[in-house]
Motif scaffolding. Structure first.
Motif, PDB file in Angstrom:
ATOM      1  N   SER A 584     -34.761 -19.441  35.812  1.00 37.69           N
ATOM      2  CA  SER A 584     -35.229 -18.085  35.429  1.00 37.69           C
ATOM      3  C   SER A 584     -34.643 -17.246  36.391  1.00 37.69           C
ATOM      4  CB  SER A 584     -36.988 -18.233  35.587  1.00 37.69           C
ATOM      5  OG  SER A 584     -37.530 -18.985  34.686  1.00 37.69           O
ATOM      6  N   SER A 585     -34.574 -17.401  37.728  1.00 36.72           N
ATOM      7  CA  SER A 585     -33.726 -16.478  38.664  1.00 36.72           C
ATOM      8  C   SER A 585     -32.443 -16.181  38.187  1.00 36.72           C
ATOM      9  CB  SER A 585     -33.971 -17.060  39.798  1.00 36.72           C
ATOM     10  OG  SER A 585     -35.309 -17.343  40.533  1.00 36.72           O
ATOM     11  N   ASP A 586     -31.745 -17.349  37.779  1.00 35.96           N
ATOM     12  CA  ASP A 586     -30.346 -16.943  37.265  1.00 35.96           C
ATOM     13  C   ASP A 586     -30.487 -16.351  35.992  1.00 35.96           C
ATOM     14  OD1 ASP A 586     -29.361 -18.566  39.182  1.00 35.96           O
ATOM     15  OD2 ASP A 586     -29.167 -20.576  38.173  1.00 35.96           O
ATOM     16  N   ALA A 587     -31.618 -16.405  35.059  1.00 37.45           N
ATOM     17  CA  ALA A 587     -31.213 -15.578  33.662  1.00 37.45           C
ATOM     18  C   ALA A 587     -31.676 -14.349  34.313  1.00 37.45           C
ATOM     19  CB  ALA A 587     -32.254 -16.219  33.069  1.00 37.45           C
ATOM     20  N   CYS A 588     -32.533 -13.825  35.120  1.00 32.40           N
ATOM     21  CA  CYS A 588     -32.866 -12.521  35.778  1.00 32.40           C
ATOM     22  C   CYS A 588     -31.752 -11.785  36.029  1.00 32.40           C
ATOM     23  CB  CYS A 588     -33.980 -12.617  36.603  1.00 32.40           C
ATOM     24  SG  CYS A 588     -34.598 -11.016  37.091  1.00 32.40           S
ATOM     25  N   GLN A 589     -30.848 -12.588  36.803  1.00 31.87           N
ATOM     26  CA  GLN A 589     -29.683 -12.024  37.510  1.00 31.87           C
ATOM     27  C   GLN A 589     -28.715 -11.722  36.453  1.00 31.87           C
ATOM     28  OE1 GLN A 589     -27.688 -14.481  40.203  1.00 31.87           O
ATOM     29  NE2 GLN A 589     -26.632 -12.813  41.130  1.00 31.87           N
ATOM     30  N   GLY A 594     -25.914  -7.124  33.411  1.00 30.80           N
ATOM     31  CA  GLY A 594     -25.281  -6.452  32.040  1.00 30.80           C
ATOM     32  C   GLY A 594     -25.224  -5.128  32.208  1.00 30.80           C
ATOM     33  N   ASP A 595     -24.286  -4.680  31.345  1.00 30.52           N
ATOM     34  CA  ASP A 595     -24.108  -3.125  31.268  1.00 30.52           C
ATOM     35  C   ASP A 595     -24.243  -2.984  29.795  1.00 30.52           C
ATOM     36  OD1 ASP A 595     -23.316  -0.633  31.750  1.00 30.52           O
ATOM     37  OD2 ASP A 595     -21.205  -1.002  31.698  1.00 30.52           O
ATOM     38  N   PRO A 596     -25.420  -2.095  29.580  1.00 27.58           N
ATOM     39  CA  PRO A 596     -26.448  -1.724  30.493  1.00 27.58           C
ATOM     40  C   PRO A 596     -27.299  -2.943  30.750  1.00 27.58           C
ATOM     41  CG  PRO A 596     -26.929  -1.218  28.303  1.00 27.58           C
ATOM     42  CD  PRO A 596     -25.761  -1.616  28.027  1.00 27.58           C
ATOM     43  N   PRO A 597     -28.100  -2.953  31.805  1.00 23.01           N
ATOM     44  CA  PRO A 597     -29.188  -4.155  32.283  1.00 23.01           C
ATOM     45  C   PRO A 597     -30.185  -4.385  31.110  1.00 23.01           C
ATOM     46  CG  PRO A 597     -28.670  -2.572  34.145  1.00 23.01           C
ATOM     47  CD  PRO A 597     -27.919  -2.059  32.717  1.00 23.01           C
ATOM     48  N   ASN A 598     -30.547  -5.263  30.964  1.00 20.64           N
ATOM     49  CA  ASN A 598     -31.263  -5.627  30.144  1.00 20.64           C
ATOM     50  C   ASN A 598     -32.777  -5.871  30.868  1.00 20.64           C
ATOM     51  OD1 ASN A 598     -33.169  -6.359  28.097  1.00 20.64           O
ATOM     52  ND2 ASN A 598     -31.896  -7.660  26.888  1.00 20.64           N
ATOM     53  N   VAL A 599     -33.533  -4.821  31.048  1.00 19.57           N
ATOM     54  CA  VAL A 599     -34.468  -4.886  31.898  1.00 19.57           C
ATOM     55  C   VAL A 599     -35.710  -5.565  31.486  1.00 19.57           C
ATOM     56  CG1 VAL A 599     -36.547  -3.456  33.433  1.00 19.57           C
ATOM     57  CG2 VAL A 599     -33.848  -2.643  33.478  1.00 19.57           C
ATOM     58  N   GLU A 600     -36.129  -5.415  30.086  1.00 17.09           N
ATOM     59  CA  GLU A 600     -37.199  -6.301  29.440  1.00 17.09           C
ATOM     60  C   GLU A 600     -37.067  -7.697  29.569  1.00 17.09           C
ATOM     61  OE1 GLU A 600     -39.408  -6.356  25.193  1.00 17.09           O
ATOM     62  OE2 GLU A 600     -37.801  -5.195  25.691  1.00 17.09           O
ATOM     63  N   ARG A 601     -35.834  -8.329  29.253  1.00 11.96           N
ATOM     64  CA  ARG A 601     -35.541  -9.424  29.516  1.00 11.96           C
ATOM     65  C   ARG A 601     -35.469 -10.235  30.843  1.00 11.96           C
ATOM     66  NH1 ARG A 601     -33.004 -12.289  25.139  1.00 11.96           N
ATOM     67  NH2 ARG A 601     -33.632 -11.415  23.244  1.00 11.96           N
ATOM     68  N   ALA A 602     -35.163  -9.458  31.934  1.00 13.16           N
ATOM     69  CA  ALA A 602     -35.083  -9.647  33.088  1.00 13.16           C
ATOM     70  C   ALA A 602     -36.575  -9.859  33.683  1.00 13.16           C
ATOM     71  CB  ALA A 602     -34.610  -8.496  34.042  1.00 13.16           C
ATOM     72  N   LYS A 604     -39.201 -10.686  31.848  1.00 13.09           N
ATOM     73  CA  LYS A 604     -39.917 -11.874  31.399  1.00 13.09           C
ATOM     74  C   LYS A 604     -39.533 -12.807  32.216  1.00 13.09           C
ATOM     75  CE  LYS A 604     -40.771 -10.225  26.575  1.00 13.09           C
ATOM     76  NZ  LYS A 604     -40.080 -10.446  25.321  1.00 13.09           N
ATOM     77  N   ALA A 605     -38.070 -12.895  32.732  1.00 15.36           N
ATOM     78  CA  ALA A 605     -37.499 -14.022  33.432  1.00 15.36           C
ATOM     79  C   ALA A 605     -38.420 -14.248  34.963  1.00 15.36           C
ATOM     80  CB  ALA A 605     -36.062 -13.904  33.829  1.00 15.36           C
TER      81      ALA A 605
END
Length: 784
Positions: A584-589, A594-602, A604-605
């Motif tokens: 989950s930490s790898d997924a959050c990173q 990403g550009d732009p960062p996917n904060v919602e997905r991060a 949840k991770a």
């Protein structure tokens, strides 16, 4: 006496005035009577005494004038003269005679100088030519002796009658023709009838008696023998069976003799019938016994003989004669034949000893070899001794010869066996001893004596028991008291003695021994001896100690291996949430890079990372709670609430497994001081184990949970109907499991928890099947 006349003894007629011819006056008549009887008296018509014979004056102690003066007192004088019991009768008879003029005759007792005595008095009236009474005369005869004789005869007749009825036999009498005329009371009671009751139509009373009372097998002989006696007058004697009133026949011995008159004619037969039934039975038994005894002697494997002091051979058993090859002959020939059968090496000693004993009257006893029919010599035990009379004179010699060849061979075998047994005892790798019933040492094997360095008698001390002195010398001081106590329990009760202790060797070294002793008893169950053995276990104990050390090292190695397995299992349990956290930490990173960062997905991770971390924390917390028992978590509360909560937690699993749970919790249980989480773990673990055990049973049955108080402790029992526990001790050891996938830590942890709370946990067999796990906890305030 009444007014009836009594007969004079021996048929003599009493002298009365009727036998005297009266004179012209009462006095003359009285003197005439006096000449005949020696006593005479007279009084005139007015009742005054006018004459008393000298003998009568001497007896009464009064003259006629004195008697008249005394008589003037009237009836009182009469009462003083006559015996009180006779007065009314005699006075009435006199009044009747005086008023009627009829003769007076009476017997009564009269006062004399020496006291009252019996007299027979007779009086008659003297009349003139016109019939007027001029006076009375009479005589009084002393009948004391006659009365005493009559009373004696009556007494003797009564005694004779009682004697006849009490004689321990049946008395009877017959007429000269043989007809029964008398039975005594015993015979009447035996037959159940009297002579007069014996009647048969067409038969004489004798024939009726024979038919009714004599046994049919004896009747003809009885009648013939009795008729012979009746005809010849000879005495009658016979044994026969007589029928009792209840129909039982008993043997009688009967005798009868004729009673004859002065001319020798038979006037009657008198007989006595004596019960000899027991004697006859005894004689028959003796005859049978003699018959059996003779056959027994002939059948017994012994030789018997007897001879008189004069040298006459009185008896030789059939077997003895056959062995000697003789028929019954004289003693000399028999003795010669017997000596010829004795072994040549023994014959001289046997002959000399026999002659010496016969000459001195001493008993003879000797064992020697005798030749049998097969020509082989066998050992024989001969004995003979004298029978003596009251004067100590020899009346007969009795001899007995018994074949003891097998016994002699057995004794030799026993001696050989005893020698072998002694050798066995001395060569056994053990120390053997024997004690008297009170514990006093009476035997030691040679090995034990050598080990101790002294003999039994060496420790005898005055005033002290041999056992105490011996124990003081050989038992290590640390075990001495326990050994003496054990002996004090075993010796009086007969309990087997078993104990381990150190025994002092002759060189002063103590070595560990295992001592065992058992009581040897006789047929009555009384202890006659104690037999014991001491086994040196010193080397074995040292080996055992070394083995225990090795086992402890092995157990530690096993525990280390199991701990590695447990560590791997824990690592696996924690590895899963840790791996999830890394993923989950790898997924959050990645989502944040990403550009732009996917904060919602991060976001949840990161939430998954937090959940995984919490999961790992819970796993670690449970493991720590399992191995760390913190007292700070304990508090005072009731145990029933924890038990009910554990039951409810496991209720769904029990239903799924098809097991019915029954819970019995005693009311008003006192509070306990405990850690509810840990105790609940014990409840749940034990209930789960019980449910899993019943998976193997054909009938799932029922699980019972009970909580009760006994004294100052609370007992909890969890029983199942499974296959039970094969090894109730090892099941609580760490890493020991009976489950295919188990780690063996559950019951070990449960016991550790219970013991940490001051309790105990154990297992028992459940009746009829299954196991029962029990643990107890102290009530609050009790010592743990």
């Amino acid at each position: 006496m009444s007014s009836d006349h009594s007969e004079a003894p021996d048929g003599e007629q009493p002298m009365t005035p009727d036998t005297v011819t009266a004179g012209n006056s009462p006095i003359e008549a009285a003197k005439t009577v006096e000449n005949l009887t020696g006593v005479g008296w007279a009084f005139d018509a007015s009742g005054r005494w006018i004459y008393l014979s000298p003998a009568l004056q001497a007896a009464l102690g009064k003259t006629p004038d004195e008697l008249n003066a005394w008589w003037s007192e009237g009836e009182v004088a009469w009462k003083q003269l006559l015996y009180p019991d006779d007065y009314e009768r005699v006075a009435g008879e006199w009044r009747h005679s005086i008023h009627s003029g009829q003769p007076f005759d009476s017997e009564f007792r009269i006062r004399r100088r020496a006291g009252y005595g019996w007299v027979r008095s007779s009086g008659r009236a003297v009349r003139d030519r016109t019939g007027e009474i001029l006076g009375w005369y009479g005589t009084s005869i002393d009948i004391d002796s006659f009365r005493a004789t009559v009373e004696t005869l009556h007494g003797r007749e009564l005694e004779l009658s009682q004697l006849v009825d009490t004689v321990p036999g049946h008395l009877w009498r017959l007429t000269p023709e043989g007809e029964p005329i008398f039975f005594n009371r015993r015979m009447i009671d035996y037959l159940g009838r009297n002579v007069t009751d014996i009647e048969r139509p067409g038969l004489s009373r004798l024939d009726a008696m024979i038919e009714m009372a004599i046994h049919p097998d004896d009747a003809a002989e009885f009648g013939s023998t009795l008729n012979q006696s009746l005809v010849t007058g000879e005495s009658f004697f016979m044994r026969y069976r007589l029928r009792r009133f209840d129909g039982v026949y008993r043997w009688m011995s009967s005798r009868a003799e004729s009673m004859r008159d002065h001319d020798g004619r038979i006037v009657q037969w008198c007989g006595l019938c004596h019960d000899v039934n027991d004697q006859v039975r005894t004689e028959e038994a003796l005859k049978r016994s003699e018959w059996h005894l003779q056959r027994l002697i002939d059948a017994l494997p012994v030789n018997i003989c007897s001879w008189t002091p004069e040298g006459a051979l009185s008896y030789v058993s059939k077997r003895f004669l056959e062995q000697a090859g003789l028929t019954k002959t004289d003693l000399a020939e028999f003795a010669k034949a017997a000596l010829d059968l004795i072994h040549p090496d023994d014959v001289g000693q046997v002959r000399d000893q026999a002659i010496r004993c016969i000459r001195s009257g001493e008993a003879f006893s000797m064992r020697y070899r005798r030749r049998g029919k097969d020509g082989l010599f066998r050992w024989t035990d001969d004995r003979f001794e004298a029978l003596r009379d009251a004067d100590d004179a020899i009346v007969e010699w009795y001899g007995l010869s018994i074949d003891v060849d097998d016994e002699m061979r057995t004794q030799q075998s026993l001696r050989d066996s005893e020698h072998s047994l002694h050798q066995l005892v001395e060569t056994l790798p053990a120390l053997i001893y024997c004690l008297a019933p009170d514990g006093a040492p009476i035997y030691r094997s040679h090995k034990l004596s050598e080990y101790l360095g002294f003999e039994i008698e060496d420790k005898d001390e005055i005033g002290k028991h041999r056992l105490d002195v011996t124990l003081d010398a050989i038992i290590h001081p640390d075990e001495l008291a326990a050994v003496k106590h054990k002996y004090s329990q075993s010796l009086p009760t007969g309990e087997p003695y078993t104990m381990r202790h150190r025994l002092r060797r002759f060189d002063g070294e103590y070595r560990w021994m295992e001592t065992r002793a058992l009581a040897m008893r006789n047929a009555d169950g009384d202890i006659v001896q104690w037999n014991g053995v001491c086994i040196d276990i010193d080397d074995w104990l040292r080996a055992q100690e070394e083995l225990r050390v090795a086992q402890r090292n092995l157990a530690k190695a096993s525990e280390a291996a199991s701990l590695a397995e447990l560590t791997a299992s824990i690592a696996h349990e924690i590895g899963q949430p840790l791996a999830a956290m890394v993923s989950s930490s790898d997924a959050c990173q990645q989502w944040l890079s990403g550009d732009p960062p996917n904060v919602e997905r991060a976001q949840k991770a990161l939430e998954r990372v937090v959940r995984s971390a919490n999961t790992a924390t819970e796993v670690v917390g449970r493991i720590r709670a399992l191995f760390k028992h913190t007292p700070e978590a304990r508090r005072t509360q009731a145990l029933d609430a924890v038990a009910v909560e554990a039951r409810d937690l496991m209720a769904e699993e029990a239903t799924r497994r098809g097991v019915r749970m029954e819970c019995r919790i005693e009311q008003d249980l006192p509070p306990l001081f405990f850690d509810p989480i840990q105790i609940q773990q014990v409840f749940v673990n034990l209930i789960r184990n019980a449910l899993e055990a019943m998976d193997l049973a054909a009938d799932r049955g029922m699980l019972q949970l009970s909580v009760r108080r006994d004294s100052e402790r609370i007992y909890t029992e969890i029983s199942d109907t499974g296959p039970g526990v094969e090894d109730p001790e090892r099941i609580f050891e760490p890493f020991y499991t009976t489950k295919g996938q188990g780690m063996g830590m559950g019951l070990a942890i449960c016991r550790s928890i219970v013991e940490a709370h001051g309790g105990r946990l154990w297992v028992e067999k459940n009746d009829p099947t299954g196991a029962k796990f029990i643990f107890d906890l102290p009530v609050e305030g009790q010592e743990a």
